[in-house]
Design a protein around this motif. Structure first.
Motif, short mmCIF file in Angstrom:
data_model
loop_
_atom_site.label_atom_id
_atom_site.label_comp_id
_atom_site.label_asym_id
_atom_site.label_seq_id
_atom_site.Cartn_x
_atom_site.Cartn_y
_atom_site.Cartn_z
N GLY A 255 7.53 10.55 1.73
CA GLY A 255 6.18 10.00 1.78
C GLY A 255 6.12 8.69 2.54
N ILE A 256 7.12 7.83 2.32
CA ILE A 256 7.17 6.54 3.00
C ILE A 256 7.29 6.72 4.51
N LEU A 257 8.21 7.59 4.93
CA LEU A 257 8.47 7.77 6.36
C LEU A 257 7.27 8.40 7.07
N TRP A 258 6.73 9.47 6.50
CA TRP A 258 5.59 10.13 7.14
C TRP A 258 4.34 9.26 7.10
N VAL B 129 0.83 -1.21 0.00
CA VAL B 129 0.00 0.00 0.00
C VAL B 129 0.87 1.26 0.00
N ILE B 130 1.89 1.27 0.85
CA ILE B 130 2.76 2.44 0.94
C ILE B 130 3.47 2.68 -0.39
N ALA B 131 3.96 1.60 -0.98
CA ALA B 131 4.66 1.73 -2.26
C ALA B 131 3.72 2.24 -3.35
N LEU B 132 2.51 1.69 -3.40
CA LEU B 132 1.55 2.13 -4.42
C LEU B 132 1.17 3.60 -4.22
N THR C 286 10.28 0.37 -0.03
CA THR C 286 11.27 0.79 -1.03
C THR C 286 11.54 -0.32 -2.04
N LEU C 287 11.53 -1.57 -1.56
CA LEU C 287 11.73 -2.70 -2.46
C LEU C 287 10.59 -2.80 -3.47
N VAL C 288 9.35 -2.66 -2.97
CA VAL C 288 8.19 -2.73 -3.87
C VAL C 288 8.22 -1.57 -4.87
#
Length: 239
Positions: free
Chosen positions: A46-49, A30-33, A160-162
């Motif tokens: 965006g990932i961290l927040w 979900v985060i990656a998308l 980050t991998l996704v």
């Protein structure tokens, strides 16, 4: 400090971390998308927040887990929202006047992450709360928070991998949207109201709901995306 470590219920800590890691796969997708439309320089932001907001929300959810799951129609509403989020992820975002719109701003990505995590966590938090039951009553939330903090790097790394996979294989986006539909289908038929009306759902029916949810999201998302594509091309051609 050493005394605190010695008194920790490491079995509960291990269970909570394991649950977070296993369930973190959904979160990572979900985060990656949600962050895939961001500029590369803003993706980590965006990932961290988004992860921070999701973790804080999950801690709050765990405190009220059993109460939340007992509310009729909550999972139906949540499932419908997940279907919408999944479809939206498959629809290409438009840029206007050079500004990044829709799901391509950091704030929009964070909102998507938190909303999706809230919905998807309704079942997950019960498992975490259950694992914490084996600890002292006044320390249970500390164990939950500790387990979540430890699992954050794993979720961030997974995201980050996704994202790298999405950059190389766009089909991953379709898979991720289908995953949201899969989860949504299960939520819709497992709501307390549905169970009260029709009884406990059978395993075949549950899997059927999962499949229908996934297919529905992918089919509608692709259809809407195809309808928007000609409109976007016409708009570009008229400039």
């Amino acid at each position: 400090m050493l005394e605190t470590l010695q008194t920790l219920h490491w079995g509960a800590v291990f269970q909570i971390i394991l649950i977070d890691v296993l369930l973190g796969g959904d979160n990572a997708v979900v985060i990656a998308l949600a962050c895939r439309g961001l500029e590369h320089s803003k993706r980590m932001q965006g990932i961290l927040w988004g992860t921070a907001g999701a973790i804080i929300l999950r801690v709050l959810l765990i405190a009220f887990a059993l109460t939340l799951l007992a509310i009729p129609f909550l999972k139906i509403v949540g499932g419908a929202l997940l279907l919408w989020i999944g479809i939206k992820l498959l629809v290409p975002q438009e840029d206007e006047h050079g500004n990044i719109k829709g799901g391509t701003t950091v704030w929009a990505a964070i909102k998507t992450i938190i909303i999706a995590d809230f919905i998807m966590s309704l079942d997950n938090v019960v498992a975490i709360a259950g694992a914490a039951q084996s600890t002292q009553l006044d320390h249970q939330m500390y164990y939950v928070i500790f387990g979540l903090i430890v699992s954050v790097p794993i979720i961030v790394w997974g995201s980050t991998l996704v994202l790298r996979l999405i950059d190389r294989f766009p089909l991953v986006v379709t898979f991720g949207a289908g995953l949201l539909g899969w989860i949504a289908g299960g939520m819709l038929v497992s709501d307390i109201f549905i169970i009260q009306q029709f009884g406990e759902i059978t395993v075949p029916a549950l899997y059927a709901a999962h499949v229908v949810g996934a297919v529905l999201v992918i089919a509608i998302g692709k259809w809407v995306g195809l309808r928007k594509a000609p409109t976007k091309e016409n708009a570009n051609g008229s400039v």
